[in-house]
Design an enzyme around this catalytic site. Structure first.
Site, PDB file in Angstrom:
ATOM      1  N   THR A 242       0.828  -1.198   0.000  1.00  0.00           N
ATOM      2  CA  THR A 242       0.000   0.000   0.000  1.00  0.00           C
ATOM      3  C   THR A 242       0.869   1.257   0.000  1.00  0.00           C
ATOM      4  O   THR A 242       0.601   2.215  -0.717  1.00  0.00           O
ATOM      5  CB  THR A 242      -0.911   0.023   1.246  1.00  0.00           C
ATOM      6  OG1 THR A 242      -1.691  -1.177   1.261  1.00  0.00           O
ATOM      7  CG2 THR A 242      -1.837   1.218   1.222  1.00  0.00           C
ATOM      8  N   HIS A 293       4.511  -9.352  -0.007  1.00  0.00           N
ATOM      9  CA  HIS A 293       5.212  -8.115  -0.324  1.00  0.00           C
ATOM     10  C   HIS A 293       6.723  -8.293  -0.339  1.00  0.00           C
ATOM     11  O   HIS A 293       7.248  -9.246   0.197  1.00  0.00           O
ATOM     12  CB  HIS A 293       4.861  -7.026   0.691  1.00  0.00           C
ATOM     13  CG  HIS A 293       3.439  -6.645   0.649  1.00  0.00           C
ATOM     14  ND1 HIS A 293       2.800  -6.260  -0.506  1.00  0.00           N
ATOM     15  CD2 HIS A 293       2.503  -6.593   1.619  1.00  0.00           C
ATOM     16  CE1 HIS A 293       1.546  -5.980  -0.239  1.00  0.00           C
ATOM     17  NE2 HIS A 293       1.329  -6.185   1.035  1.00  0.00           N
TER      18      HIS A 293
END
Ligand code: CTP
Length: 319
Positions: A242, A293
């Protein structure tokens, strides 16, 4: 390798000159950081070739109708039915249309923020972006109170608000959104299956309580576009975090971008432990391939961009 920035950005993480003198992780504390406006403009232009942040920041009402079927961005075989509620909360126009700012803060959620005293500096920016509804009031001194743009992964509803199953959790959630006032509330609802019930509950609560947050739901192409941009710089990030998504979007709207709370490592530069989140006890396997991630790789990239004056990364106390 994928951990190099291309010559287009004129940065190369293996550059000997960059490594000389100062240990890599301390480079950002070197005095005299200066914005490199021509690099900022070049990066903005390059990113524009992949995504139109004004448009891709959210799907708009006219592009869908209730009953439409959407294929999840990261799970193409799974689908979502656009409900009436969801459709009614799609914005008519992009919430970022024609918005430009001199300075912006993108606030990540690393425990590196604890005892930073950065709250006031963060709030002083013209536009403040925050991630995943991280608590603020209890940490105001270190993280600040203002949020103009707030992201919310559907998984946060389960993790931090008990799935909104009982009234106490719902009330707590409504209070949290009320504190956001007219912030954009950015909900990646079309990424992966699993959160649709939560998104539906959130949307219901927003409508029922007439909350003033301005909902936005990223376009179906955003993640691919962001990934595409970073790939041209030889950074291969399957699932941009994000924080990286927010930096990439912000390049369109902000002349000067300051990052806080980005530190995906279990220890600080003096070897003291750092929490994964400043506000909870969540553990993260920083270097595991199991995690979706690649935050350490992202961080390395951001640090190089910092050293070139494209952005400012703050990982120490604010004075
Ligand atoms: N972050 C960081 N170091 C940490 C924690 C977070 O750099 N120790 C940055 C990342 O860019 C991350 C952002 O702050 O995307 C917001 O943190 P968080 O809410 O924890 O994001 P995650 O839920 O872990 O990841 P995502 O929302 O990207 O799936």
């Amino acid at each position: 390798g994928d951990n190099e920035l291309s010559s287009r950005l004129m940065v190369n993480s293996t550059d000997k000159n960059l490594r000389k003198g100062v240990p890599a992780f301390l480079r950002h504390t070197v005095k005299g950081w200066q914005l490199n406006s021509s690099l900022v403009i070049m990066i903005r232009k390059d990113i524009l070739r992949f995504l139109d942040a004004e448009r891709d920041v959210s799907v708009v009402k006219s592009s869908l109708k209730p009953g439409d079927i959407i294929h999840y961005v990261l799970e193409r075989r799974r689908t979502l039915n656009v409900s009436r509620t969801l459709h009614s909360l799609l914005p008519d126009v992009s919430p970022m249309k024609n918005r430009r700012f001199k300075t912006c803060a993108v606030v990540g959620n690393s425990g590196i923020l604890l005892n930073s005293g950065c709250g006031r500096e963060i709030d002083d920016h013209d536009f403040v972006i925050r991630c995943n509804l991280a608590p603020q009031a209890e940490f105001a001194e270190d993280v600040g109170l203002r949020s103009d743009f707030t992201t919310m992964n559907p998984s946060v509803i389960q993790r931090a608000f008990g799935g909104l199953k009982n009234e106490t959790d719902q009330e707590r959630f409504v209070l949290r959104l009320t504190a956001l006032n007219e912030s954009v509330l950015w909900i990646p609802a079309f990424m992966v299956k699993g959160g649709e019930r939560h998104v539906e509950r959130v949307n219901d609560l927003i409508l029922r309580n007439k909350l003033r947050v301005r909902t936005a739901y990223p376009s179906l192409r955003l993640v691919h576009a962001v990934r595409g941009y970073w790939l041209t710089n030889k950074i291969n990030i399957k699932r941009p975090s994000t924080g990286l998504l927010m930096y990439t979007l912000a390049t369109r709207f902000c002349d000067e971008i300051h990052l806080y709370g980005f530190w995906p490592f279990p220890k600080d530069s003096s070897g003291n432990p750092v929490k994964y989140h400043y506000y909870d006890t969540l553990k993260y396997r920083y270097f595991s391939n199991a995690s979706p991630h690649r935050m350490p790789l992202e961080f390395k990239t951001l640090r190089v961009l910092h050293s070139r004056g494209a952005l400012k990364l703050t990982t120490s106390k604010c004075s």
